[in-house]
Design a protein around this motif. Sequence first.
Motif, PDB file in Angstrom:
ATOM      1  N   ARG A  84     -27.490  -1.332 -33.923  1.00 17.73           N
ATOM      2  CA  ARG A  84     -27.321  -2.805 -33.726  1.00 17.73           C
ATOM      3  C   ARG A  84     -25.885  -2.967 -33.225  1.00 17.73           C
ATOM      4  O   ARG A  84     -25.071  -2.868 -33.756  1.00 17.73           O
ATOM      5  N   THR A  85     -25.739  -3.501 -31.837  1.00 17.66           N
ATOM      6  CA  THR A  85     -24.631  -3.902 -31.326  1.00 17.66           C
ATOM      7  C   THR A  85     -24.102  -5.165 -31.906  1.00 17.66           C
ATOM      8  O   THR A  85     -24.874  -6.080 -31.981  1.00 17.66           O
ATOM      9  N   LEU A  86     -22.768  -5.173 -31.835  1.00 17.08           N
ATOM     10  CA  LEU A  86     -22.235  -6.286 -32.339  1.00 17.08           C
ATOM     11  C   LEU A  86     -22.765  -7.639 -31.275  1.00 17.08           C
ATOM     12  O   LEU A  86     -22.725  -7.175 -30.251  1.00 17.08           O
ATOM     13  N   PRO A  87     -22.999  -8.733 -31.710  1.00 16.09           N
ATOM     14  CA  PRO A  87     -23.251  -9.769 -30.830  1.00 16.09           C
ATOM     15  C   PRO A  87     -22.517  -9.653 -29.454  1.00 16.09           C
ATOM     16  O   PRO A  87     -21.127 -10.043 -29.848  1.00 16.09           O
ATOM     17  N   LEU A  88     -22.857  -9.938 -28.265  1.00 15.33           N
ATOM     18  CA  LEU A  88     -21.870  -9.837 -27.344  1.00 15.33           C
ATOM     19  C   LEU A  88     -21.672 -11.576 -27.110  1.00 15.33           C
ATOM     20  O   LEU A  88     -22.607 -12.318 -26.615  1.00 15.33           O
ATOM     21  N   PRO A  89     -20.174 -11.957 -27.392  1.00 18.30           N
ATOM     22  CA  PRO A  89     -20.045 -13.352 -27.175  1.00 18.30           C
ATOM     23  C   PRO A  89     -19.979 -13.713 -25.563  1.00 18.30           C
ATOM     24  O   PRO A  89     -19.880 -12.917 -24.561  1.00 18.30           O
ATOM     25  N   ASP A  90     -20.372 -15.156 -25.420  1.00 20.14           N
ATOM     26  CA  ASP A  90     -20.330 -15.713 -23.960  1.00 20.14           C
ATOM     27  C   ASP A  90     -19.629 -17.083 -23.988  1.00 20.14           C
ATOM     28  O   ASP A  90     -20.318 -18.065 -23.947  1.00 20.14           O
ATOM     29  N   ILE A 132     -10.095  -2.890 -29.357  1.00 21.63           N
ATOM     30  CA  ILE A 132     -10.456  -2.549 -30.606  1.00 21.63           C
ATOM     31  C   ILE A 132      -9.543  -1.734 -31.445  1.00 21.63           C
ATOM     32  O   ILE A 132      -9.639  -1.472 -32.649  1.00 21.63           O
ATOM     33  N   ALA A 133      -8.857  -0.840 -30.554  1.00 22.60           N
ATOM     34  CA  ALA A 133      -7.756   0.147 -31.331  1.00 22.60           C
ATOM     35  C   ALA A 133      -6.968  -0.545 -32.117  1.00 22.60           C
ATOM     36  O   ALA A 133      -6.833   0.235 -33.296  1.00 22.60           O
ATOM     37  N   ALA A 162      -5.910 -11.015 -28.563  1.00 21.94           N
ATOM     38  CA  ALA A 162      -6.577 -11.206 -27.175  1.00 21.94           C
ATOM     39  C   ALA A 162      -5.608 -11.488 -26.053  1.00 21.94           C
ATOM     40  O   ALA A 162      -5.884 -11.065 -24.710  1.00 21.94           O
ATOM     41  N   THR A 163      -4.526 -12.247 -26.454  1.00 19.08           N
ATOM     42  CA  THR A 163      -3.602 -12.263 -25.414  1.00 19.08           C
ATOM     43  C   THR A 163      -3.019 -11.434 -24.980  1.00 19.08           C
ATOM     44  O   THR A 163      -2.736 -11.201 -23.577  1.00 19.08           O
ATOM     45  N   ALA A 216     -13.515 -13.932 -30.093  1.00 25.14           N
ATOM     46  CA  ALA A 216     -15.082 -13.838 -30.671  1.00 25.14           C
ATOM     47  C   ALA A 216     -15.500 -12.219 -31.120  1.00 25.14           C
ATOM     48  O   ALA A 216     -15.782 -12.080 -32.103  1.00 25.14           O
ATOM     49  N   PHE A 217     -15.351 -11.465 -30.163  1.00 23.89           N
ATOM     50  CA  PHE A 217     -15.813 -10.119 -30.598  1.00 23.89           C
ATOM     51  C   PHE A 217     -14.955  -9.454 -31.572  1.00 23.89           C
ATOM     52  O   PHE A 217     -15.502  -8.796 -32.547  1.00 23.89           O
ATOM     53  N   ALA A 218     -13.636  -9.806 -31.427  1.00 23.81           N
ATOM     54  CA  ALA A 218     -12.704  -9.228 -32.381  1.00 23.81           C
ATOM     55  C   ALA A 218     -12.749  -9.531 -33.590  1.00 23.81           C
ATOM     56  O   ALA A 218     -12.940  -8.838 -34.655  1.00 23.81           O
ATOM     57  N   THR A 219     -13.094 -10.889 -33.866  1.00 26.05           N
ATOM     58  CA  THR A 219     -13.437 -11.499 -35.103  1.00 26.05           C
ATOM     59  C   THR A 219     -14.719 -10.864 -35.656  1.00 26.05           C
ATOM     60  O   THR A 219     -14.764 -10.665 -37.076  1.00 26.05           O
ATOM     61  N   ALA A 220     -15.747 -10.924 -35.092  1.00 25.77           N
ATOM     62  CA  ALA A 220     -16.867 -10.194 -35.305  1.00 25.77           C
ATOM     63  C   ALA A 220     -16.848  -8.877 -35.700  1.00 25.77           C
ATOM     64  O   ALA A 220     -17.155  -8.362 -36.817  1.00 25.77           O
ATOM     65  N   LEU A 221     -16.153  -7.866 -35.046  1.00 29.15           N
ATOM     66  CA  LEU A 221     -15.694  -6.638 -35.550  1.00 29.15           C
ATOM     67  C   LEU A 221     -14.859  -6.536 -36.876  1.00 29.15           C
ATOM     68  O   LEU A 221     -15.226  -5.729 -37.758  1.00 29.15           O
ATOM     69  N   ILE A 222     -13.877  -7.309 -37.070  1.00 30.09           N
ATOM     70  CA  ILE A 222     -13.308  -7.381 -38.079  1.00 30.09           C
ATOM     71  C   ILE A 222     -13.958  -7.487 -39.301  1.00 30.09           C
ATOM     72  O   ILE A 222     -14.080  -7.091 -40.388  1.00 30.09           O
ATOM     73  N   ALA A 223     -14.900  -8.513 -39.061  1.00 33.11           N
ATOM     74  CA  ALA A 223     -15.972  -8.880 -40.239  1.00 33.11           C
ATOM     75  C   ALA A 223     -16.885  -7.946 -40.631  1.00 33.11           C
ATOM     76  O   ALA A 223     -17.235  -7.416 -41.850  1.00 33.11           O
TER      77      ALA A 223
END
Length: 200
Positions: A77-83, A165-166, A188-189, A93-100
């Motif tokens: 399952r791929t982490l949900p792709l934010p938009d 992600i690194a 992100a910045t 959003a993606f980084a937050t989901a990956l950390i969780a």
Amino acid sequence: MTEAENVAPQRRPGGRAAKVREAVHRAVLDAVAEHGVAKVGIPDISRRAGVRDSSIYRRWGTRENLVLDVMLTASERTLPLPDTGTLHGDLTAFATALIAYLDTPLGNGLARALAFNTDSDEIAAARDTFWDTRYHANELMISRAVARGELPNDTDARVAIELLIAPIHFRHLLTRQPADAEFVDQLATHVICALRPGAG
């Protein structure tokens, strides 16, 4: 009765092998959830799955190969792709989901399993396929940003995703430093600054 024994017997040739694989995979996932990937052992998996340990060694060769195969399969399952409408919002959003995700037994187990050194061509190919799939699934974040004019047309999506992600994996696996909301915002910045001349 084991999960493998509970599957209907009328299957095409190869069905038994599939049932054994399913039972072993479930046993590994249960073991990871109970006491973490580091303590997964083939004797315990053999007992849980109702499969001879010799069969497990014959199919996977090593404990590391087994764990990595299970983690890759279970994480299809791929982490949900934010938009969110902005690149910074999507990266955040993606980084937050990956950390969780990395804080779950499955995510943590996968991260550690991917770090194993293996001499199996099959597992190496599975690992390459896993990452290629993840990169392809998340390229849309970058292509949307290019279309909005937030990034140059020649932005390398794979590099962009790696930049994001690194540091997260580095903190999770090596330094164990917190990856809180402030860290995510700054990350992100920094990624945007690295990808876009004059950003920041």
